[in-house]
Design a protein around this motif. Sequence first.
Motif, PDB file in Angstrom:
ATOM      1  N   SER A   1       0.841  -1.186   0.000  1.00 11.07           N
ATOM      2  CA  SER A   1       0.000   0.000   0.000  1.00 11.07           C
ATOM      3  C   SER A   1       0.877   1.237   0.000  1.00 11.07           C
ATOM      4  N   THR A   2       0.458   2.225  -0.729  1.00  7.64           N
ATOM      5  CA  THR A   2       1.167   3.501  -0.759  1.00  7.64           C
ATOM      6  C   THR A   2       0.367   4.508   0.052  1.00  7.64           C
ATOM      7  N   TYR A   3       1.063   5.225   0.946  1.00 10.20           N
ATOM      8  CA  TYR A   3       0.433   6.227   1.795  1.00 10.20           C
ATOM      9  C   TYR A   3       1.005   7.597   1.449  1.00 10.20           C
ATOM     10  N   TYR A   4       0.145   8.617   1.445  1.00  9.45           N
ATOM     11  CA  TYR A   4       0.531   9.994   1.177  1.00  9.45           C
ATOM     12  C   TYR A   4       0.384  10.770   2.477  1.00  9.45           C
ATOM     13  N   PHE A   5       1.363  11.644   2.762  1.00  5.25           N
ATOM     14  CA  PHE A   5       1.276  12.420   3.988  1.00  5.25           C
ATOM     15  C   PHE A   5       1.979  13.760   3.809  1.00  5.25           C
ATOM     16  N   ARG A   6       1.665  14.659   4.743  1.00  3.94           N
ATOM     17  CA  ARG A   6       2.243  15.991   4.771  1.00  3.94           C
ATOM     18  C   ARG A   6       2.469  16.339   6.238  1.00  3.94           C
ATOM     19  N   VAL A   7       3.545  17.026   6.536  1.00 10.76           N
ATOM     20  CA  VAL A   7       3.859  17.427   7.900  1.00 10.76           C
ATOM     21  C   VAL A   7       3.690  18.932   7.999  1.00 10.76           C
ATOM     22  N   GLN A   8       3.052  19.361   9.100  1.00 10.86           N
ATOM     23  CA  GLN A   8       2.935  20.800   9.307  1.00 10.86           C
ATOM     24  C   GLN A   8       3.208  21.117  10.764  1.00 10.86           C
ATOM     25  N   GLY A   9       3.585  22.346  11.011  1.00 11.28           N
ATOM     26  CA  GLY A   9       3.865  22.795  12.375  1.00 11.28           C
ATOM     27  C   GLY A   9       3.850  24.308  12.439  1.00 11.28           C
ATOM     28  N   VAL A  10       3.841  24.816  13.644  1.00  8.98           N
ATOM     29  CA  VAL A  10       3.837  26.258  13.886  1.00  8.98           C
ATOM     30  C   VAL A  10       4.929  26.557  14.898  1.00  8.98           C
ATOM     31  N   LEU A  18       4.820  23.999   6.278  1.00 12.73           N
ATOM     32  CA  LEU A  18       4.073  22.934   5.626  1.00 12.73           C
ATOM     33  C   LEU A  18       4.991  22.244   4.620  1.00 12.73           C
ATOM     34  N   SER A  19       5.125  20.943   4.751  1.00 15.80           N
ATOM     35  CA  SER A  19       6.003  20.196   3.844  1.00 15.80           C
ATOM     36  C   SER A  19       5.282  19.912   2.536  1.00 15.80           C
ATOM     37  N   ASP A  20       6.052  19.458   1.581  1.00 10.37           N
ATOM     38  CA  ASP A  20       5.462  18.935   0.358  1.00 10.37           C
ATOM     39  C   ASP A  20       4.744  17.632   0.705  1.00 10.37           C
ATOM     40  N   VAL A  21       3.909  17.169  -0.187  1.00 11.32           N
ATOM     41  CA  VAL A  21       3.270  15.871  -0.010  1.00 11.32           C
ATOM     42  C   VAL A  21       4.329  14.805  -0.277  1.00 11.32           C
TER      43      VAL A  21
END
Length: 175
Positions: A1-10, A18-21
């Motif tokens: 399975s392939t999973y897509y994610f993005r990381v964000q923070g303040v 905000l990271s790229d996907v």
Amino acid sequence: STYYFRVQGVDSGGVLYLSDVMTFTTPPRDTAEVENLASPLLGAKVIGYSSAFGGAAPSDSWGVDSAFDDNGNTAWSSEGDGNRAWVEVELAQPARVTAVSFHSRSMSDGSAITQAFQVTTDRGQVLGPFEVPDASEPFTFETDFEAQTLKFELTNTTGGNTGAVDIAVYGEFLQ
């Protein structure tokens, strides 16, 4: 399975990052099925047991066949055998056994729970006692022996109508 994610923070100043996907892929699932050598579907048969609740026949509700049907919704219940409950199963042919698994039955009053069991082979070898932590799930214990007949004896229980939700034997048949 392939999973897509993005990381964000303040950060402390309120700047949003905000990271790229990005993606990751899990490895293929191991499709090799592990089979219970004590299953009647593989030719195993129960050749003896201490008792069954209400005098149940092996295939009835609470009958001993329920301990080997790979069904978590059924169970073998002895007739009050407590620490004297036992079941003996003959495999279709001699096998090298690399693990045994035991799932204890239980009653809401805390009785019928197996806390330890031992296995005696047709060659006279006694293995265990194997400590069963609780009745919530099957517990698997690594072994290394050869046998065709295995007797599972409940050696420490909370008493009452002890038995098993499921008993499994893993390994490979000898040629």
